[in-house]
Design a protein around this motif. Structure first.
Motif, short mmCIF file in Angstrom:
data_model
loop_
_atom_site.label_atom_id
_atom_site.label_comp_id
_atom_site.label_asym_id
_atom_site.label_seq_id
_atom_site.Cartn_x
_atom_site.Cartn_y
_atom_site.Cartn_z
N SER A 406 0.82 -1.21 0.00
CA SER A 406 0.00 0.00 0.00
C SER A 406 0.85 1.26 0.00
O SER A 406 0.45 2.31 -0.52
CB SER A 406 -0.94 0.00 1.20
N ALA A 442 -6.52 -7.67 1.93
CA ALA A 442 -6.07 -6.32 1.59
C ALA A 442 -4.95 -6.38 0.56
O ALA A 442 -4.89 -5.56 -0.37
CB ALA A 442 -5.61 -5.59 2.85
N ASP A 446 -6.58 -5.15 -2.76
CA ASP A 446 -6.39 -3.70 -2.73
C ASP A 446 -5.01 -3.24 -3.18
O ASP A 446 -4.80 -2.04 -3.37
CB ASP A 446 -6.66 -3.16 -1.32
#
Length: 935
Positions: A406, A442, A446
């Motif tokens: 991320s 995640a 993501d």
């Protein structure tokens, strides 16, 4: 005779004695004495080579063999040089013979280059040059080609190394062999002081750039199924570079010092030694089997090396697959160790820091002060905050990768190493922890680019530990020519392509999936299905076994029953769409009805379509093409229409296809009538519904133009070709009177001209003619004759004559005889079914692909007086699967005797190649192994 088990130094005594005896009377100037002396050197080298091979055991011994062969070469060259120098004291004065490169480092394979340097004195004269020339000729005579540039002064050598990084690397392993030792010592000293000392950082950077160039040439993935064991990623050169960098910058005891400072663990060093030994063992066997310097572990050599190294068939893996898994696990270990060494170099400022994960991800650079949660930045890379962090909360193992992805940060290699040492924390309790599942999803769903993150998790050992079902396919190979990567790498590639389609990066190659992707409601189920779709490989029916494993994994990850069953269904049916599109007649209502019934809903159709596309695309370069894409789009369109309507499946499929046929006729008729009304009326009635639903509007008008020319000229036969870039194939249109064996003859003619048939649509017209459309490619998988108009014209002339029977086709029974092909034993398979089509019997014949296979199979069908109504051609590497829709006297084939003869005849055709290859392999001494299940 010297005992072969004696050390090289003792064998050298015999060689020196033999050389002394050979030149005792007439010296090296006598051709006879010289020939005798060199024969002794060659014999000694052969003995040393045999001794080195004797070092190999089934499990390894390659590193010891490489050292033994280097030792043998060293003492032989020493003895040869001393013998020649003794007879020419003036010419040999100040000359030094040195080893360089891998040979200088004390490692040598049977057919490796023997890198040598002959140092000339600064005050050399004609006598020196004459002596060096005699030495070079002697080396060439014993098959050591050192090249003219191997004779240089110290100054000349240093000048070259300043300009050439490869030369600098070779000189770093300088080792004195014979002659004037002071010269070798002086060169080594001046090299370090004048070339290296001034710019160690620049030198290291140059070597790493050289590595990047080498890997780019050999292939960036370490997971290709025919790896280069010397130059590939994770191969011997990486090991050697790692060791050289360590010893060059930190001294001969660098590894021990690193273990002491906790950069490396004892297990890391054990992995290094094991990988080095395995790779050298493979290289020795590879050179022996290839009979030369061959560094690529090709399919034809893999079974034999696996057998030599003692690998045996297991319950779910063949011997060759187990051998290749051992290789790929070693390559993964080499990669992990390389990252650790590079981190040490960065920390000590010997190399610049990369941008890490950011180089894989789109968008801007990461923030200067990103929110790292409980992690820290160390040397610009993500690391754990303290040594007990993992033990305190093991879930941080997955959170670590989520933060890295991320925030677009690279991982500190010491952190990756720590993960490897703490994987015991990943137990059942960990796997069932909802926090771990949230962190994992995640990453999966993501991350801006999940593929590189998941690959790092795989190489760290975490992903396979967390999801054991995935762990079972890590480094697993399939012994066939269809798949280009290991199973786990194929899976990760598929996830990467899935994200690219989600991001809209392939609107031209994948217009359908790009359009339907935003409509999918069960995105998590799709991503999980892609991740787990091949976990059943090697355990019976891969689709059924994969679904069983998926249910276990999904339950552990916390999915509810509905989502779990959807994932399992996708995996259990993940081959259905591609099989139907590529092997069934899409104009047959039964095909569409059966597929629609199996799919059930439009949402499932969308999910299965995307899974199918990314699965095919991830097999390897060149596997996906426009032809497959069009088939999938055609099946999707017909099925979606059935699923969105009411009524029984088959009845609705009939109505759907009939409606489409009527609509396309009605749309085409006015346009055709404007050009020639008589032709328009005739053409609309000439072909059945199957034709009118099988092609696009553009295709139909092109076909009509071809047929109108036939109609207006009154010709009995005609042929035409065009390059169809949308389907990545060349379209062939043939019109001729119907007759027995016309399809078989055309197929044989295409094979004779070097064309590979990838699709065929067969139309018998009301007037008793055939209008057949073939799509063909060349051997490289490109449209046939795409840049060669004369080649296409010659094909047209040949086909027109063959179709009418005016010209007998040249039927060639061509058997593949390449070494690479001979490695695989492809089991033939034939099925004959009356259940798959509404009005025809479906024959599926699968076996080794070869030129003229389609024609030979069609001959067997013609021998039984069966009428061919449709044909689908599919290929998977070494295996072809051809499907024929046939009728017998206007109906499905019900005659048991005919069916039995047909089955036997097809099996005979499919087995012919295997018989020929068995004989060829036996002649060449090639081991053959059964090709693994393709998909």
């Amino acid at each position: 005779m010297t005992h072969p088990a004696l050390p090289a130094s003792l064998n050298a005594l015999t060689l020196r004695a033999q050389l002394a005896a050979a030149i005792a009377k007439q010296g090296w100037d006598s051709p006879a004495a010289r020939a005798t002396a060199l024969s002794h050197v060659r014999a000694a080298l052969d003995r040393f080579r045999d001794q080195a091979v004797d070092c190999l055991s089934k499990s390894g011994g390659g590193a010891l063999a490489a050292q033994a062969l280097s030792d043998g070469m060293s003492v032989s060259l020493h003895a040869l040089f001393d013998s020649m120098a003794a007879g020419d004291l003036d010419g040999s004065r100040g000359v030094s013979l040195c080893a360089l490169g891998g040979f200088g480092a004390g490692e040598l394979a049977p057919f490796s280059d023997v890198d040598l340097l002959l140092i000339k004195p600064d005050d050399g004269n004609a006598a020196t040059d004459a002596f060096l020339e005699r030495v070079l000729y002697a080396l060439w005579d014993i098959k050591i080609d050192v090249g003219g540039g191997a004779c240089r002064t110290i100054d000349e050598t240093l000048e070259i190394t300043r300009e050439n990084a490869s030369e600098r690397t070779a000189l770093l392993s300088l080792r004195y062999l014979a002659g004037d030792e002071a010269q070798a010592t002086a060169l080594a000293s001046r090299f370090r002081e004048e070339v290296i000392a001034g710019d160690k950082t620049g030198f290291v950077e140059a070597k790493l750039r050289e590595r990047d160039a080498r890997i780019e040439k050999a292939g960036r993935s370490r997971y290709t199924v025919e790896p280069n064991i010397k130059s590939g990623k994770g191969a011997l050169r990486d090991l050697q570079l790692m060791r050289w960098l360590a010893q060059f910058l930190y001294g001969a005891d660098a590894f021990e010092r690193w273990v002491g400072s906790r950069l490396l663990s004892v297990d890391d060093v054990v992995k290094y030694v094991a990988a080095d030994d395995l790779l050298w063992t493979i290289r020795f066997h590879l050179h022996a089997l290839a009979g030369g310097k061959d560094e690529r572990l090709t399919f034809d050599l893999q079974p034999e090396i696996a057998a030599r190294m003692g690998f045996e068939d297991g319950e779910d893996e063949s011997a060759v697959e187990r051998f290749m898994r051992a290789y790929f696990r070693a390559a993964m270990d080499v990669g992990a160790l390389t990252r650790l060494v590079c981190a040490k170099l960065e920390a000590d400022a010997w190399k610049s820091k990369p941008r890490g994960l950011a180089r894989f991800l789109p968008g801007e650079d990461p923030d200067e002060t990103p929110d790292l949660g409980k992690f820290v930045l160390r040397d610009g890379r993500l690391d754990f905050a303290n040594p007990t962090q993992i033990a305190d909360d093991p879930v941080c193992l997955i959170r670590f990768f989520h933060v890295a992805s991320s925030r677009r940060l690279d991982l500190h290699p010491e952190a990756v190493a720590r993960i490897g040492r703490t994987l015991h924390h990943v137990d059942e309790k960990f796997r069932e922890d909802p926090r771990a599942a949230r962190a994992f999803f995640a990453v999966l769903l993501d991350s801006p680019a999940p593929m590189p993150v998941l690959r790092l998790m795989t190489e760290a050992g975490l992903l396979g530990r967390y999801i054991p079902e995935f762990g079972d396919i890590v480094a697993r190979t399939q012994f066939n020519m269809y798949h280009h990567y290991t199973v786990d790498e194929h899976t990760l590639q598929a996830l990467g392509i899935l994200r690219e389609i989600e991001d809209g990066l392939h609107p031209l190659d994948h217009p359908l999936t790009t359009r339907i992707m935003p409509l999918i409601k069960r995105r998590r189920a799709l991503h999980l299905a892609v991740l787990l779709h091949d976990t059943g490989k090697g355990a019976g029916d891969q689709c059924i076994e994969g679904a069983i494993r998926a249910r276990t994994a999904c339950k552990r990850l916390g999915l509810d029953d509905t989502e779990t069953e959807l994932v399992a269904w996708l995996i259990q049916t993940h081959l259905l769409l591609s099989d139907t599109a590529q092997r069934r007649d899409l104009s047959d209502p039964q095909t569409v009805a059966d597929f629609a019934a199996a799919v059930g809903t439009v949402e499932r159709l969308r999910l299965l379509t995307v899974l199918t596309v990314v699965d095919i695309r991830a097999v390897g370069p060149g596997v996906w093409n426009g032809w497959k894409g069009q088939l999938i789009r055609d099946l999707y369109a017909a099925t979606e229409q059935v699923l969105k309507s009411e009524g029984a499946g088959l009845e609705r499929a009939r109505e759907t296809l009939a409606d489409k046929a009527r609509a396309t006729r009605d749309k085409a008729l006015p346009r055709l009538a404007r050009i020639n009304p008589a032709f328009a009326e005739w053409w609309a009635a000439e072909l059945n519904d199957a034709y009118w639903v099988s092609f696009s509007e553009e295709d139909r008008f092109r076909h009509a133009a071809f047929a109108r020319h036939v109609f207006e000229t009154g010709r009995a036969s005609a042929a035409a070709v065009r390059v169809d870039r949308r389907r990545a194939a060349t379209e062939v249109m043939i019109w001729s009177p119907d007759r027995e064996r016309v399809f078989a003859d055309i197929a044989a003619a295409l094979a004779d001209m070097g064309a590979d048939v990838v699709g065929a649509t067969i139309n018998t017209t009301v007037s008793g003619n055939v209008f057949d459309i073939f799509h063909i490619q060349d051997a490289a998988g490109q449209p046939y004759g795409r840049e060669d108009t004369p080649k296409r014209d010659a094909l047209v002339d040949y086909l027109r004559l063959v179709a009418t029977g005016e010209f007998p086709v040249r039927r060639r029974r061509i058997m593949p005889m390449k070494h690479r092909d001979a490695a695989f034993r492809v089991e033939p398979f034939v099925s004959i079914s009356n259940e798959l089509a509404e009005h025809a019997t479906v024959i599926e014949a699968s076996g080794r692909d070869r030129p003229s296979l389609l024609a030979d199979l069609a001959d067997v069908i013609a021998d039984e007086n069966l009428s061919l109504t449709s044909a689908q051609i599919d290929g998977y590497g070494e295996r072809a699967t051809d499907v024929f829709y046939v009728t017998h006297l206007g109906h499905k084939l019900e005659d048991a005797a005919v069916t039995e003869r047909l089955h036997a005849g097809l099996i005979t055709v499919l087995s012919a190649s295997e018989t020929a290859l068995d004989e060829k392999a036996a002649e060449r001494g090639i081991a053959r192994a059964r090709a693994s299940v393709l998909r």
